[in-house]
Design an enzyme around this catalytic site. Structure first.
Site, PDB file in Angstrom:
ATOM      1  CG  LEU A  44       7.206   5.582   8.016  1.00 59.54           C
ATOM      2  CD1 LEU A  44       7.277   4.417   9.058  1.00 59.54           C
ATOM      3  CD2 LEU A  44       7.564   5.043   6.691  1.00 59.54           C
ATOM      4  CB  SER A  45       1.059   6.461   5.385  1.00 62.14           C
ATOM      5  OG  SER A  45       1.273   5.135   5.556  1.00 62.14           O
ATOM      6  CD  GLU A  46      -2.058   6.106   8.761  1.00 60.00           C
ATOM      7  OE1 GLU A  46      -3.028   7.009   8.876  1.00 60.00           O
ATOM      8  OE2 GLU A  46      -1.711   5.930   7.665  1.00 60.00           O
ATOM      9  CB  THR A  47       3.577   6.437  13.764  1.00 59.42           C
ATOM     10  OG1 THR A  47       4.816   6.941  12.914  1.00 59.42           O
ATOM     11  CG2 THR A  47       4.366   5.794  15.125  1.00 59.42           C
ATOM     12  CB  THR A  63      -1.359  10.916   9.092  1.00 61.55           C
ATOM     13  OG1 THR A  63      -1.480  12.474   9.371  1.00 61.55           O
ATOM     14  CG2 THR A  63      -2.156  10.107   9.051  1.00 61.55           C
TER      15      THR A  63
END
Length: 262
Positions: A44-47, A63
């Site tokens: 995903l774009s961010e965790t 990212t």
């Protein structure tokens, strides 16, 4: 080792809208290498990883490729998880990021979550041919913030119609690029691209609005602003310039609750 994981769609009131982020509450930090591997696996774009410390939460964002200094939508998602799944009873969460300082998220009765972030410092620069080569339409202004370049256009339709050359953009040493214009139904619209950060186009970028809010507050001569990020998933934001801070409001919904084994 088992870890709880949540996937939350941020800056939307419906599943499959806004920007998805993974949130992983921890009792203590994992190694940087393991957190980066988890973020890459999530893709995903961010965790966001959070650790409770006394009356606040420490937070870090990854990212699939790198750790970043600030992420708005994953902070909104983390607050949603703490409010809705982790038993937090108050209406104000205080986060602390080693890279960005104190960040707060307030919950209102209608379910709106409002981020309180530091305002970005932006400056207008000459239009760079190197950067403009990555976009099919030439900007009318170019600005530089702490992490991103900002390209300003005259019409919302230009943002929608823009064709992007990610190969050219990846040559520029920066976190990302924001393209923005006045909106038709809102004050301003935008899109965000970060090929070097491992995110070709981000659905909704909360941190970008720490740059966009002071930009459009000055242009439109108003401190309260409405915004839409024009990705395929769309994201809706309510922004306010408050001195050296920016308040960014949006809703969030849980998509998935699960466990990971590492």
């Amino acid at each position: 080792m088992k870890l709880n994981i949540y996937q939350v769609d941020a800056f939307t009131d419906r599943v499959f809208g806004g920007n998805p982020a993974a949130v992983i509450p921890l009792e203590k930090w994992l190694s940087d290498q393991l957190m980066q591997k988890i973020a890459a696996e999530n893709n995903l774009s961010e965790t966001a990883f959070v650790v409770k410390e006394n009356d606040r939460y420490l937070i870090r964002w990854f990212t699939p490729a790198v750790e970043v200094d600030l992420c708005g939508h994953a902070t909104l998602a983390a607050a949603h998880v703490i409010f809705c799944h982790e038993g937090f009873k108050e209406d104000l969460i205080s986060f602390y990021s080693p890279r960005s300082g104190t960040l707060k998220v307030e919950r209102s009765n209608d379910g709106l979550l409002t981020l309180d972030f530091p305002k970005d410092t932006i400056r207008q620069i000459e239009i760079s041919k190197e950067i403009a080569a990555g976009f099919s339409i030439a900007p009318i202004e170019m600005w530089k913030g702490g992490s991103d370049y900002i390209l300003v256009y005259g019409k919302e339709e230009q943002i929608l119609e823009m064709e992007i050359n990610l190969f050219e953009l990846a040559k520029v040493d920066t976190r990302g690029f924001i393209i923005t214009a006045p909106g038709v139904k809102v004050d301003f619209v935008s899109r965000w691209f970060g090929p070097r950060a491992g995110v070709d186009e981000d659905p909704v970028t909360g941190s970008a609005h720490t740059s966009l809010t002071p930009l459009w507050a000055d242009k439109l001569e108003k401190s309260h602003l409405t915004a839409i990020q024009l990705s395929k998933r769309l994201g809706e934001l309510i922004c306010e310039l408050a001195g050296d801070r920016v308040r960014i409001g949006g809703k969030a919904v849980t998509y998935m609750v699960g466990e990971i084994l590492v």
